[in-house]
Enzyme design. Structure first.
Site, short mmCIF file in Angstrom:
data_model
loop_
_atom_site.label_atom_id
_atom_site.label_comp_id
_atom_site.label_asym_id
_atom_site.label_seq_id
_atom_site.Cartn_x
_atom_site.Cartn_y
_atom_site.Cartn_z
N ARG A 159 0.84 -1.22 0.00
CA ARG A 159 0.00 0.00 0.00
C ARG A 159 0.86 1.26 0.00
O ARG A 159 0.55 2.24 0.68
CB ARG A 159 -0.91 0.04 1.22
CG ARG A 159 -1.99 -0.98 1.23
CD ARG A 159 -2.96 -0.80 0.06
NE ARG A 159 -4.18 -1.53 0.30
CZ ARG A 159 -4.32 -2.84 0.09
NH1 ARG A 159 -3.30 -3.53 -0.40
NH2 ARG A 159 -5.47 -3.43 0.35
N SER A 229 -10.21 0.31 3.65
CA SER A 229 -9.36 0.11 4.83
C SER A 229 -8.80 1.44 5.30
O SER A 229 -8.17 2.16 4.54
CB SER A 229 -8.19 -0.81 4.50
OG SER A 229 -8.65 -2.08 4.12
N GLU A 324 -3.97 4.43 6.39
CA GLU A 324 -3.64 4.00 5.02
C GLU A 324 -3.96 5.05 3.96
O GLU A 324 -3.09 5.37 3.14
CB GLU A 324 -4.32 2.66 4.72
CG GLU A 324 -3.82 1.98 3.46
CD GLU A 324 -4.50 2.48 2.22
OE1 GLU A 324 -3.80 2.88 1.29
OE2 GLU A 324 -5.75 2.51 2.18
N1 EPU Z 1 -11.40 -9.32 11.13
C1 EPU Z 1 -11.89 -9.03 12.38
N2 EPU Z 1 -12.94 -8.16 12.47
C2 EPU Z 1 -13.51 -7.59 11.40
C3 EPU Z 1 -13.02 -7.90 10.11
C4 EPU Z 1 -11.95 -8.77 9.99
O1 EPU Z 1 -11.41 -9.51 13.40
O2 EPU Z 1 -14.45 -6.79 11.58
C5 EPU Z 1 -10.21 -10.21 11.03
C6 EPU Z 1 -10.55 -11.56 10.49
O3 EPU Z 1 -10.03 -12.48 11.42
C7 EPU Z 1 -9.80 -11.71 9.20
C8 EPU Z 1 -8.73 -10.62 9.28
O4 EPU Z 1 -9.25 -9.62 10.19
O5 EPU Z 1 -9.21 -12.94 9.11
C9 EPU Z 1 -8.44 -9.96 7.95
O6 EPU Z 1 -9.65 -9.42 7.40
P1 EPU Z 1 -9.92 -9.39 5.83
O7 EPU Z 1 -9.71 -10.70 5.24
O8 EPU Z 1 -11.24 -8.73 5.61
O9 EPU Z 1 -8.77 -8.47 5.22
P2 EPU Z 1 -8.05 -7.18 5.80
O10 EPU Z 1 -6.67 -7.59 6.15
O11 EPU Z 1 -8.86 -6.52 6.83
C10 EPU Z 1 -7.01 -6.44 3.51
C11 EPU Z 1 -6.91 -5.17 2.71
C12 EPU Z 1 -8.20 -4.91 1.96
C13 EPU Z 1 -8.44 -6.08 1.02
C14 EPU Z 1 -8.51 -7.37 1.85
C15 EPU Z 1 -8.57 -8.59 0.96
C16 EPU Z 1 -5.33 -3.75 3.86
C17 EPU Z 1 -5.13 -2.53 4.72
N3 EPU Z 1 -6.60 -4.06 3.60
O12 EPU Z 1 -8.01 -6.24 4.50
O13 EPU Z 1 -8.04 -3.73 1.18
O14 EPU Z 1 -9.64 -5.91 0.28
O15 EPU Z 1 -7.31 -7.52 2.65
O16 EPU Z 1 -7.35 -8.77 0.32
O17 EPU Z 1 -4.35 -4.37 3.44
C18 EPU Z 1 -8.38 -1.37 1.11
O18 EPU Z 1 -7.17 -1.23 0.99
O19 EPU Z 1 -9.16 -0.36 1.11
C19 EPU Z 1 -8.97 -2.70 1.26
C20 EPU Z 1 -10.27 -2.89 1.43
#
Ligand code: EPU
Length: 329
Positions: A159, A229, A324
């Site tokens: 990012r 995010s 971010e």
């Molecule tokens: N989780 C929670 N609570 C929540 C949501 C998620 O505890 O309310 C935990 C879950 O355990 C899950 C983990 O957080 O396993 C990761 O969540 P998720 O798979 O939704 O992905 P993320 O790491 O939160 C990242 C990117 C997203 C992208 C997704 C899918 C970043 C900052 N964010 O989110 O990117 O869509 O992975 O690849 O790297 C963005 O940049 O705007 C964005 C949406």
């Protein structure tokens, strides 16, 4: 080139913050970009560049000149896709998948414009822009020329790129070229993708799967103003992760080079911030990594909520969270 004075930016940022631009130019050509930059320089005005407004946090009124990039046009030739900065990102992904080009399907349904994609090196579900980035054309404010930059000059990271830091004020991205692959390699290891994409997945099936997952997990910026995010997932050393796992065995983590990426959403939820609010700003009930404007949020509400989340995560886990999206001004 038309200059509008004292314009609300509420329609031009997906967080829907009602701050004002002292002057606004909507650029539809490279000449508009150059003329606006020259004017700002001649007048000594700061220049703020915005695309779809889906990855910016406006911290107050914008002085000087705000340049909204609305350049259009896209083409596919051989394995290369070229698109102007103002094209909608997801329309480009749709165009590429429909034309049988592979590589962008995992980046489906990301809000924003093509020109903004390299700035934060957009990424999702195991793919990031830098995986297929060929080059871009930008207006160089230092030399008053249009230049081409290759991947090596963009400093892509998680990012991150030079356009977020060292070269932030220097280049205005006008056009992006991406290299598509002739053969399809499905990237479906991310939880939930393979199940939805089916057996023998096609690029179309992966695109449909990603769109469905995003629709389920992330609040829709049209109905619930947000910028995706809000924080980066923090990266920690192996020693630090081991110490954290001793206290919190269920803390999710993924390898990231020699280090480990933590889930900021998990940290925020466990710190008790999911659903928390400050004025019109709140942590989404659907996904803890997203801050939403539940109506009339001000930049001050966003700033207070950001500080509160960072403080609570630090108190609970000793981990710092970095915002971010780009903050303007
Ligand atoms: N989780 C929670 N609570 C929540 C949501 C998620 O505890 O309310 C935990 C879950 O355990 C899950 C983990 O957080 O396993 C990761 O969540 P998720 O798979 O939704 O992905 P993320 O790491 O939160 C990242 C990117 C997203 C992208 C997704 C899918 C970043 C900052 N964010 O989110 O990117 O869509 O992975 O690849 O790297 C963005 O940049 O705007 C964005 C949406």
């Amino acid at each position: 080139m038309e200059i509008r004075g004292d314009v609300s930016l509420a329609p031009f940022n997906t967080l829907g913050l009602d701050v004002r631009a002292r002057r606004l130019v909507t650029a539809v050509s490279r000449e508009d970009v150059r003329d606006a930059a020259r004017l700002a320089r001649a007048e000594g005005w700061p220049l703020h560049v915005i695309g779809g407004g889906s990855n910016i946090v406006l911290t107050g009124d914008l002085p000087g000149l705000t340049l909204r990039l609305a350049l259009r046009g896209r083409s596919l030739g051989g394995q290369m896709i070229t698109a102007a900065a103002g094209e909608d990102w997801d329309s480009l992904v749709d165009f590429s998948v429909s034309a049988g080009a592979c590589g962008l399907e995992n980046l489906s349904a990301i809000p924003g414009t093509v020109g903004a994609a390299p700035v934060q090196n957009i990424g999702a579900y195991g793919v990031q822009l830098s995986d297929c980035f060929e080059g871009l054309q930008a207006y160089d404010r230092e030399t008053d020329r249009f230049v081409r930059l290759g991947p090596g000059e963009c400093g892509f990271g998680y990012r991150d790129s030079v356009f977020k830091s060292s070269a932030r004020a220097r280049f205005v991205i006008c056009e992006v070229t991406l290299r598509m692959s002739a053969t399809f390699r499905a990237v479906i290891a991310y939880p939930g993708v393979a199940e939805r994409a089916g057996r023998n997945p096609t690029p179309e099936a992966v695109r449909r799967a990603i769109i469905a997952i995003r629709r389920e997990k992330l609040p829709d910026p049209v109905r619930c103003p947000n910028v995706g995010s809000f924080f980066k997932n923090p990266v920690v050393s192996t020693a630090r992760l081991t110490a954290l796992h001793e206290r919190y065995p269920s803390m999710p983590a993924w390898p990231e080079g020699d280090a480990h990426k933590l889930a900021a959403a998990w940290l925020i939820e466990q710190a008790g911030c999911k659903g928390a609010g400050c004025g019109g700003a709140a942590v989404s009930d659907l996904h803890a990594l997203v801050i939403v404007n539940r109506g009339n949020a001000t930049p001050a509400d966003i700033a207070r909520l950001t500080a509160e989340i960072q403080a609570r995560v630090r108190e609970n886990f000793g981990v710092g969270l970095e915002v971010e999206p780009d903050r303007l001004p």
